[in-house]
Design a protein around this motif. Structure first.
Motif: not given
Length: 290
Positions: A14-20, A58-68, A26-31
């Motif tokens: 839940g935390l990881l989804f909220t951070v993303a 850390r992983i979810v943040t880096r993946q989110s940055l890449n996606r952004l 975007s809920a779809a991108d976060a998922e």
């Protein structure tokens, strides 16, 4: 054999989804990012991980940055206004005032004006109170640099976010009054529930009809909304979106997720997401809740 229920990924999902979600809007991108995080986590030697929560963030943040960075061009070419993708949330979310504010459409829209790293730092520090050294590892900056970025981002968001008193009961009452006025087509009732300088931002993505620029002014907005109920298949209901009472309005068979900002008992901003590609998540969640 490890019990899956003890897996830190499941405990912190839940935390990881909220951070993303707060980073991407975007809920779809976060998922997708959460799934990518799970795949990376599955290959990790857990015995070498001192803090699974910090490691996963850390992983979810880096993946989110890449996606952004990968969606930046897509958003630049977006037709009309771009709004975050709304999500249905439990009314209980509003009990956590900070979380309710951080996932609100108003705040997510302000976060869109930050750069990717600034956004990541703001979300991790201001929302989740992540220690600076952990944020530094996640974004690839020094702790000193992260402190400076956090300060700038805090000032930037603070100067742009609407002044909101998160009161669920008041918001619920205002949304219900607003929907009743729309349903009756009563212009005067709408004028009374809308602030004189109310702003409407609509997101159709070029797929469905929506104003490509913000519409401002209580009288103008009231006049436009007063005609909504005259269209075929009009329907409206209250829902909980992004932690606060909001509305789903269907006009001519096309749904819209409508979030509002309430200040001093009147609506100052209306965010109307009509792009069907942003409402798929909303529809799936609605089906599951039936």
């Amino acid at each position: 054999m490890t019990d899956l229920t003890d897996d830190p990924f499941l405990a912190h999902r839940g935390l990881l989804f909220t951070v993303a979600y707060e980073m991407l809007g975007s809920a779809a991108d976060a998922e997708d990012v959460v799934q990518e995080t799970w795949l990376r986590w599955a290959d990790v030697d857990r015995s070498q991980v001192r803090s699974p929560r910090a490691y996963l963030v850390r992983i979810v943040t880096r993946q989110s940055l890449n996606r952004l960075r990968s969606v930046a061009r897509r958003r630049e070419e977006y037709i009309g206004e771009w709004l975050p993708e709304p999500v249905l949330t439990s009314p209980d979310v509003a009990e956590d005032v900070e979380l309710a504010e951080s996932v609100s459409m108003a705040v997510l829209t302000v976060l869109e004006t930050l750069g990717p790293v600034e956004r990541a730092v703001f979300v991790l520090r201001e929302v989740f109170e992540t220690p600076y050294p952990e944020i530094a590892e996640a974004v690839g900056k020094s702790p000193a640099a992260v402190r400076q970025i956090a300060h700038r981002a805090r000032e930037h968001v603070g100067s742009r976010r609407p002044r909101m008193a998160v009161d669920r009961d008041e918001q619920q009452a205002v949304v219900e009054t607003f929907l009743a006025a729309v349903a009756s087509g009563d212009v005067q009732a709408l004028v009374e529930v809308l602030a004189p300088d109310v702003v409407v931002i609509a997101d159709g993505g070029g797929v469905v009809t929506a104003s490509r620029r913000p519409i401002t002014g209580g009288q103008l907005v009231a006049g436009l909304l007063s005609r909504a109920s005259t269209f075929p298949d009009y329907a409206a209901s209250t829902v909980c979106l992004n932690g606060m009472p909001a509305a789903r309005i269907d006009v001519g068979g096309t749904p819209a997720a409508v979030s509002v900002v309430v200040e001093d008992g009147r609506i100052t901003r209306i965010y109307a997401v009509r792009n069907p590609y942003k409402l798929g998540w909303l529809e799936r969640e609605a089906d599951l809740s039936r």
